[in-house]
Write a protein that holds these residues in place. Structure first.
Motif, short mmCIF file in Angstrom:
data_model
loop_
_atom_site.label_atom_id
_atom_site.label_comp_id
_atom_site.label_asym_id
_atom_site.label_seq_id
_atom_site.Cartn_x
_atom_site.Cartn_y
_atom_site.Cartn_z
N VAL A 33 -5.42 5.19 -6.65
CA VAL A 33 -7.05 4.64 -6.12
C VAL A 33 -7.67 3.44 -7.66
N ARG A 34 -7.33 3.84 -8.26
CA ARG A 34 -6.83 2.81 -9.72
C ARG A 34 -5.77 1.87 -9.76
N ALA A 35 -4.28 2.61 -9.55
CA ALA A 35 -3.56 1.27 -9.04
C ALA A 35 -3.84 0.76 -7.94
N LEU A 36 -4.96 0.96 -7.01
CA LEU A 36 -4.25 0.43 -6.35
C LEU A 36 -5.56 -0.82 -6.22
N ALA A 37 -6.85 -0.57 -6.79
CA ALA A 37 -7.64 -1.50 -7.30
C ALA A 37 -6.96 -2.04 -7.57
N PRO A 51 -12.14 -9.22 6.99
CA PRO A 51 -10.48 -9.35 8.06
C PRO A 51 -10.28 -7.92 9.04
N ASP A 52 -9.05 -7.82 10.04
CA ASP A 52 -9.77 -6.85 11.15
C ASP A 52 -8.40 -6.30 11.60
N GLY A 53 -7.07 -6.97 10.55
CA GLY A 53 -5.57 -6.77 10.70
C GLY A 53 -5.09 -5.46 10.65
N PRO A 54 -4.13 -5.57 10.85
CA PRO A 54 -3.31 -4.09 10.20
C PRO A 54 -3.20 -4.31 9.25
N HIS A 55 -3.21 -5.26 8.40
CA HIS A 55 -2.51 -5.05 7.10
C HIS A 55 -4.37 -4.74 6.39
N THR A 56 -5.56 -5.08 6.96
CA THR A 56 -6.24 -4.14 6.54
C THR A 56 -7.38 -2.75 6.96
N ARG A 57 -6.58 -2.25 7.99
CA ARG A 57 -6.35 -1.55 8.48
C ARG A 57 -5.70 -0.64 7.34
N ALA A 58 -4.33 -1.20 7.41
CA ALA A 58 -3.36 0.18 6.38
C ALA A 58 -3.93 0.34 4.93
N VAL A 59 -4.26 -0.52 4.62
CA VAL A 59 -5.08 -0.20 3.10
C VAL A 59 -6.13 0.69 3.31
N ARG A 60 -7.12 0.02 4.10
CA ARG A 60 -8.27 1.12 4.29
C ARG A 60 -7.57 2.43 4.64
N GLU A 61 -6.75 2.99 5.80
CA GLU A 61 -6.33 4.05 5.68
C GLU A 61 -5.57 4.78 4.39
N THR A 62 -5.26 4.17 3.47
CA THR A 62 -4.28 4.42 2.10
C THR A 62 -5.32 5.11 1.49
N HIS A 120 0.88 -1.21 0.16
CA HIS A 120 -0.03 0.17 0.07
C HIS A 120 0.57 1.52 -0.06
N ASP A 121 1.70 1.16 0.71
CA ASP A 121 2.99 2.34 0.63
C ASP A 121 3.57 2.76 -1.08
N ARG A 122 2.86 2.21 -1.84
CA ARG A 122 2.85 2.43 -3.13
C ARG A 122 2.21 3.52 -3.51
N PHE A 123 0.74 3.84 -3.14
CA PHE A 123 0.31 4.40 -3.46
C PHE A 123 -0.05 5.58 -2.30
#
Length: 191
Positions: free
Chosen positions: A85-89, A111-122, A71-74
């Motif tokens: 948004v397009r690249a992440l999707a 899911p509800d862990g740190p990766h899920t939150r990181a993608v959501r926050e991005t 997710h850092d790439r976006f």
């Protein structure tokens, strides 16, 4: 080494890798605690040392898959928000399509862990960069996620030779969704 043979070392990662292999081989129904235990060569109750139940294994597996998305790439605000948004999707969709049974697992056990939150926050931060307020960004994030999960579910369920529900249609729908968000930003104050 004792008379019973070499001790196996388990970890959450080993269990999730076994679950991922079962998912690839037999779909969502193949991901069972017994199947995972057999795959790693332990009794089923050994899996419960790491995960309290099957739902936790499934959430962990979904989280593991989302951890594969960088997710850092976006997050670069110098790039246009639509491109991010397009690249992440597209990357999320590709990861889910690489593991066809995963979308059904995610829908059944979000899911509800740190990766899920990181993608959501991005995604939320990128939508805020588009000019959406917190409430609109949350609604837009929901729409993007529904588009991703829905397209993957339809593509996985499509019979061979059935209607094309591939990347071209996904991109078209995503671009119309992004057009609508851009028009929404242009028409009024963010909420």
């Amino acid at each position: 080494m004792d008379k019973r043979g070499r001790r196996r070392t388990l970890s959450e990662h080993v269990i999730l890798d076994a679950a991922l292999a079962l998912l690839a081989e037999g779909g969502a129904d193949a991901v069972t605690v017994r199947g995972i235990a057999a795959r790693v060569g332990v009794a089923p109750n050994a899996v419960y040392t790491y995960f309290p139940d099957k739902a936790a294994v499934v959430r962990g597996l979904a989280e593991h898959l989302l951890g594969r998305v960088n997710h850092d790439r976006f997050t670069d605000p110098s790039q246009p928000w639509r491109d991010r948004v397009r690249a992440l999707a597209l990357e999320l969709r590709a990861e889910l399509l690489a593991h066809p049974g995963s979308v059904h697992l995610m829908l059944g056990h979000p899911p509800d862990g740190p990766h899920t939150r990181a993608v959501r926050e991005t995604l939320l931060a990128t939508l805020a960069d588009a000019g959406l307020g917190p409430a609109d960004a949350a609604d837009a994030s929901y729409l993007v996620n529904v588009h991703i999960l829905g397209s993957v579910a339809f593509e996985v369920a499509a019979p061979p030779g059935g209607p094309d529900v591939g990347t071209t249609r996904f991109r078209w729908g995503l671009d119309r969704l992004l057009d609508g968000l851009a028009a929404h930003v242009a028409t009024g104050p963010p909420r």
